[in-house]
Design a protein around this motif. Structure first.
Motif, short mmCIF file in Angstrom:
data_model
loop_
_atom_site.label_atom_id
_atom_site.label_comp_id
_atom_site.label_asym_id
_atom_site.label_seq_id
_atom_site.Cartn_x
_atom_site.Cartn_y
_atom_site.Cartn_z
N SER C 118 -13.35 4.89 3.23
CA SER C 118 -12.63 3.99 4.14
C SER C 118 -13.60 3.02 4.81
N GLY C 134 -4.71 -4.08 -3.82
CA GLY C 134 -3.96 -3.69 -2.64
C GLY C 134 -3.90 -2.18 -2.42
N ILE C 135 -2.76 -1.72 -1.82
CA ILE C 135 -2.64 -0.30 -1.46
C ILE C 135 -2.75 0.63 -2.69
N PRO C 136 -2.08 0.31 -3.82
CA PRO C 136 -2.27 1.20 -4.98
C PRO C 136 -3.74 1.27 -5.38
N LEU C 138 -6.28 1.01 -3.35
CA LEU C 138 -6.93 1.87 -2.35
C LEU C 138 -6.74 3.34 -2.72
N LEU C 139 -5.51 3.67 -3.16
CA LEU C 139 -5.23 5.06 -3.53
C LEU C 139 -6.07 5.48 -4.73
N CYS C 142 -9.60 6.11 -3.50
CA CYS C 142 -9.68 7.39 -2.78
C CYS C 142 -9.55 8.57 -3.74
#
Lengths: 254, 318, 254
Positions: C118, C134-136, C138-139, C142
Motif C-alpha cells: 500500500s 485501477g482497483i482490479p 490493485l487487487l 496485493c
C-alpha cells in the motif's frame, strides 16, 4: 606526556577486532561488492545512452560508488562499535583518561579510515578482474585518500548518533546517513542525465564532489578541477562532522 | 587539603528528579570511605560526578584539590577508577589492556611496561597476562580492572561496587588489595551494597538514601549510635515464656521476638551481659536452651536511618 | 489466528523493524529514478502504445519486491529472536497445533506485505501515474505480493528454525540484493547483462515483479499476471513446506 601516542593505541585496539574475529571484515566488503556487480549486471546497458560518452564499461563508472559505499559501511560500523562500547562501559574508560576529546575522536575515526582500505583494495581488484583499467599510482593515491577521508567523516556521523542515542539499536540511522550521502549523487549517471531534483541534491551534496574526485582515476584522466573540489568537500565535511562529534563527546554525561 | 570535598552536590535528571540531592563530603587523604546505599539511592550518580563523567547540576566538588566541573583534566590525571561493569575489551589480553591504559594516562613506553608488569604480578595475573580477557573469570576481571585503575599511581581511587557478584574467595582477595592501598596512603572512595565490606574496609562510612546522606561516621560510632545490645533467649520445653519475659524485663525493654526466639530484650546498659540474664532466669527457676548477646550491626544502623534493610536488596544500577 | 494476530501486533508495535522495510526500498526507488530516468530510451525497453512508461512507474514493482524480500529477512530475525529468548518454547508447550506457530507467522507476513505494498501504491499515486488497471489492478498487486510475502517469510522462518540465532539470519541479508540484482525486478530481462539475464529468466522473483508491474504500468497483460501468481504461489507453497519441515526438525531435535 604525549597525547599523540593515544591515537595509534586506539587504532590498534579497533583493528584488533579484524585480526582476532574470523570473518569480521567480510560484511563490510561483501555488501559494496554485491552492489557494484549487481548495478553493473542490471544497468550495464545504460552506457549506450547519450551522456555516457567516454564510458566504455558501466563497472568502471560504479566502482567509485562501491568504494564510497565501502567507506560508508566502515564508518557506520565504527559508530555501531562505539555504541557497543558505550553500552558496555568501555567508553567511560576512554572518557576518564586525561586525553583531549579531539585526540580520543581521532583514535576512533582513524581506525575507520584505515579499515576502509580493506573494501577499497577488494573492490579495485574485483573491478580489475572484470576489466576495469589498472589505475596509476597517483590515481590510486587520490582514490584511497578520498575514501579514507569519507570513512573518517561517516565514522564521525556514526559517533554523533552513538553519543546521542547510546545504543546499538541506532545502527540503521548511522547506515541510512551514509547510504543517502553516497547515492544521492551522480552515482548512477553523469550529472547532466540526473532528474532535476536529483541534480539539485547532488550539487549541494559534498559527497558528490568526493565521488567525482575518486571517479576521475577510473573514467578519463585526473584533472586539477576534479581533484581540489573533492579534497575541499571531503575535508570540509570531516571538519564539520568532527566538530559535532567532539561536541557530543564533551556533552556526554551532561 | 582534603582528598575529596563536596558541598551541596546535586544532580537532577530530566523531569527534575534529583538522583543526588545536596551531598556534603569531606574525605581526608589516605582515608578509605565506604559509601553505602541500596539500588537507586544515588551512589553511582555521586561517583560519576566525582570522577568527571557527569556534570553536577548544583553544588560543587573537588577531588585531589581540583574542581570536577571546571578542572576535569586535572582531576582525571590524579584519580583511578574501577567502575561497576569492569568494562574490558574481551578480545585483548590482560597485558595489552594494561599497556593501553598506561598509554591513555600518558605514560612513557618503558615506564608503562615496568609498572604494568609490577601491577599484573601484584593482582596475581602474571600467568594469565597474555590470555584474552574474554576467558577470564569475574574475579580476574575485577582484579585486572583494579590494576588498570592503579597504573598511573593515582592519589584517589574510586571503586564502584568492586565485589558485586563475586564469590567469597575473590571478594576476600580484592579486600586484601584494598587494605594494601590503605597502607600505601591512597585515598579510596568505595561504594558497596555489602555491609561487611564497609565494616571490614572503611575508616568511615556514609549512608545514602534517596540522594541524601542520612548518616556518616566510623562503623563503630554508627553502631554505637544505633542502639544498645540485646539478648535473645530460647527456653527449654516446659519453661513459661511469660515468666521469662517478666524476669528479664528487669534488664531492659522487651522487643518483638523473632520466630525462633522465645524472648528478646534490648539491654538497658552496655555493662549488662549474658551472665546477668542467665542469673535472673535461674532465679526465676527457668531453664534455658540457648542464649545469645547480639551487638548492633551496620544493617541495624541502616534500618534505623532508612527504614529498610540493605542486605538482600539485590544487585543492579544504583 | 491468535498467533498471526500476535505476530502482526508485535511487528506494528516495533516501528524500528517495520520502518527499514519501507525506508530502504523507498530511498533506492528515489535513487534509481533520479539517476536513470533516461534509461527508458534504451532500445528494447518495453513500450505501451509506442511510448515507454515513466521509469518511476517501472521501478515501483522493484521497490515492492525489495521490500517483500526484506520483510522475509525481518520475519526470520523475529522468529530467531523468539528462539533465543525462549518464547518459542512457550509456544511449543501451548495446547495448539504446532504448525500454527509457522502458519501464524506466514499469515502475519501476508498482512504486513499488504501494508508494504500500500505504501508503494501510495507513492505511485503521489509521484507517478497511479495504477493503470485501477482497483482490479490493485487487487492483483496485493494478491501476488501477499503470496510472495508468505514465500519470503517462509524462507526467513526456515533459516531461523535451522540456525536458531538471529545473527546467522542477519548474515543472509546481502543475499537479498543478490536475488534482486539477478532478476528483472529493476530492469527488463532483455537489457540485463549476461549472465544476469539468463539467471533472471529462471528467478521466480522476476515473475513476481513483472506480475505486480503489469497492472501498474499496463504492460505484459494477462500472461505476466498469471505467471506472477504462479511464481508467488509456488514460492508460498514451497517455503511454507520447508518452514514446516524445519519446525518438525527442531521439535525432533528438542
Amino acid at each position: 606526556m604525549s597525547e599523540r601516542q593515544v591515537v595509534p593505541a586506539l587504532i590498534r585496539r579497533a583493528l584488533n577486532e579484524l585480526i582476532r574475529v574470523p570473518g569480521a571484515a567480510i560484511p563490510g566488503v561483501l555488501a559494496p561488492t554485491i552492489f557494484m556487480l549487481g548495478l553493473t549486471a542490471v544497468f550495464g546497458q545504460v552506457t549506450h545512452l547519450p551522456g555516457f560518452e567516454g564510458v566504455d564499461q558501466y563497472i568502471a563508472f560504479v566502482l567509485p560508488v562501491g568504494l564510497l559505499q565501502g567507506a560508508g559501511f566502515t564508518g557506520a560500523a565504527t559508530g555501531v562499535n562505539m555504541a557497543r562500547d558505550i553500552e558496555q562501559g568501555w567508553f567511560d574508560r576512554l572518557l576518564l583518561a586525561p586525553v583531549s576529546r579531539p585526540m580520543l575522536l581521532a583514535g576512533i575515526v582513524g581506525s575507520a579510515a584505515l579499515r576502509a582500505l580493506i573494501p577499497t583494495t577488494t573492490l579495485v581488484l574485483v573491478g580489475i578482474a572484470f576489466g576495469v583499467k589498472f589505475p596509476s599510482l597517483a590515481e590510486i593515491f587520490i582514490a584511497a585518500s578520498l575514501v579514507m577521508i569519507l570513512a573518517a567523516s561517516t565514522a564521525c556521523w556514526g559517533a554523533i548518533i552513538a553519543l546521542k542515542f547510546r545504543t546499538q539499536q541506532a545502527a540503521p540511522l548511522m547506515q541510512i546517513g551514509s547510504f543517502v550521502a553516497v547515492l544521492f549523487t551522480a552515482a548512477y549517471a553523469p550529472m547532466e542525465m540526473l532528474k532535476p531534483w536529483m541534480h539539485a541534491i547532488a550539487t549541494v551534496n559534498p559527497v558528490n564532489y568526493i565521488l567525482a574526485g575518486v571517479r576521475q582515476g577510473f573514467i578519463g584522466e585526473v584533472t586539477w578541477s576534479d581533484t581540489w573540489p573533492a579534497y575541499a568537500a571531503g575535508l570540509g565535511l570531516l571538519a564539520v562532522l568532527a566538530t559535532f562529534a567532539v561536541r557530543g563527546m564533551r556533552r556526554t554525561g551532561q | 587539603m582534603l582528598a575529596i570535598q563536596a558541598n551541596g552536590l546535586e544532580r537532577a535528571f530530566k523531569g527534575g528528579i534529583k538522583a543526588v540531592d545536596g551531598i556534603d563530603l569531606a574525605i581526608e587523604q589516605g582515608e578509605i570511605y565506604g559509601f553505602l546505599g541500596p539500588n537507586g539511592a544515588g551512589k553511582t550518580t555521586t561517583v560519576r560526578m566525582l570522577v568527571t563523567l557527569l556534570l553536577p547540576t548544583g553544588g560543587s566538588a573537588t577531588v585531589a584539590g581540583h574542581d570536577v566541573a571546571t578542572e576535569a583534566g586535572a582531576v582525571r590525571r590524579r584519580i583511578g577508577v574501577a567502575l561497576q561493569e569492569a568494562a574490558l575489551d574481551a578480545l585483548m589480553t590482560g597485558n595489552e589492556l594494561m599497556i593501553l591504559q598506561a598509554t591513555l594516562q600518558g605514560m612513557k613506553a618503558d615506564a608503562a611496561k615496568k609498572r604494568c608488569g609490577e601491577l599484573i604480578e601484584r593482582v596475581g595475573l602474571t600467568d594469565a597476562g597474555d590470555r584474552r580477557v574474554g576467558g577470564y573469570s569475574g574475579g580476574m576481571k575485577r582484579r585486572l580492572d583494579l590494576a588498570m585503575a592503579l597504573v598511573h599511581s593515582p592519589s584517589v581511587l574510586f571503586l564502584d561496587e568492586p565485589t558485586t557478584g563475586l564469590d567469597p574467595t575473590s571478594r576476600f582477595t580484592l579486600w586484601q588489595e584494598v587494605s594494601r592501598l590503605r597502607e600505601e596512603g591512597t585515598t579510596v572512595f568505595l561504594t558497596t551494597q555489602y555491609l561487611e565490606e564497609a565494616d571490614q574496609l572503611a575508616d568511615r562510612v556514609g549512608i545514602i538514601a534517596d540522594g541524601k546522606i542520612v548518616a556518616e561516621g566510623t562503623p563503630e560510632a554508627l553502631k554505637r549510635e544505633s542502639g544498645a545490645n540485646h539478648i535473645e533467649v530460647i527456653l527449654l520445653e516446659g519453661s513459661d515464656p511469660a515468666a521469662a519475659t517478666a524476669a528479664l524485663s528487669s534488664l531492659g525493654e522487651l522487643m518483638e521476638a523473632s520466630g525462633k526466639h522465645d524472648v528478646s530484650i534490648r539491654l538497658r546498659e552496655p555493662g549488662i551481659g549474658v551472665a546477668d540474664a542467665v542469673r535472673v532466669l535461674d532465679d526465676a527457676g527457668l531453664e534455658v536452651a540457648e542464649i545469645e548477646l547480639v551487638k548492633p550491626s551496620l544493617d541495624d544502623v541502616f534500618m534505623e536511618k532508612t527504614g529498610h534493610r540493605l542486605e538482600g536488596s539485590g544487585d543492579g544500577e544504583s | 489466528m491468535a498467533l498471526a494476530r500476535r505476530a502482526l501486533l508485535v511487528t506494528l508495535r516495533r516501528p524500528q523493524f517495520l520502518a527499514p522495510l519501507l525506508i530502504f526500498p523507498t530511498l533506492l526507488l528515489a535513487v534509481n529514478t533520479g539517476g536513470l530516468s533516461q534509461a527508458t530510451a534504451l532500445p528494447g525497453f518495453p513500450t505501451i502504445d509506442g511510448q515507454p512508461p515513466a521509469f518511476f512507474d517501472f521501478q515501483i514493482a522493484a521497490a515492492m519486491s525489495q521490500s517483500l524480500l526484506l520483510g522475509g529477512v525481518g520475519t526470520g530475525i523475529a522468529v530467531a529472536l523468539e528462539l533465543e529468548m525462549g518464547f518459542f518454547e512457550r509456544l511449543v508447550a501451548a495446547p495448539i497445533p504446532r504448525v500454527s506457530i509457522v502458519f501464524g507467522r506466514l499469515l502475519a507476513a501476508a498482512v504486513i506485505a499488504c501494508f508494504q505494498l500500500s505504501w508503494f501504491v501510495l507513492l505511485g499515486l503521489v509521484f507517478g501515474s497511479g495504477i493503470h488497471d485501477g482497483i482490479p489492478g490493485l487487487l492483483i498487486v496485493c494478491g501476488i505480493g501477499a503470496l510472495a510475502g508468505i514465500g519470503f517469510a517462509g524462507i526467513g522462518v526456515t533459516l531461523a528454525l535451522r540456525a536458531g540465532n538471529a545473527s546467522t539470519v542477519q548474515g543472509f541479508f546481502p543475499l537479498v540484493f543478490v536475488i534482486l540484482f539477478l532478476s528483472s525486478a529493476f530492469f527488463p530481462e532483455a537489457l540485463l547483462s549476461s549472465p544476469a539475464d539468463v539467471i533472471a529468466h529462471y528467478n521466480p522473483l522476476s515473475y513476481v515483479a513483472n506480475g505486480m508491474r503489469a497492472p501498474i504500468i499496463g504492460y505484459g497483460g494477462t500472461r505476466a499476471v498469471l505467471e506472477g501468481f504462479a511464481a508467488a504461489f509456488g514460492l508460498a507453497v514451497l517455503f511454507a513446506a520447508t518452514a514446516t519441515h524445519a519446525l518438525h526438525g527442531r521439535l525432533r531435535a528438542g
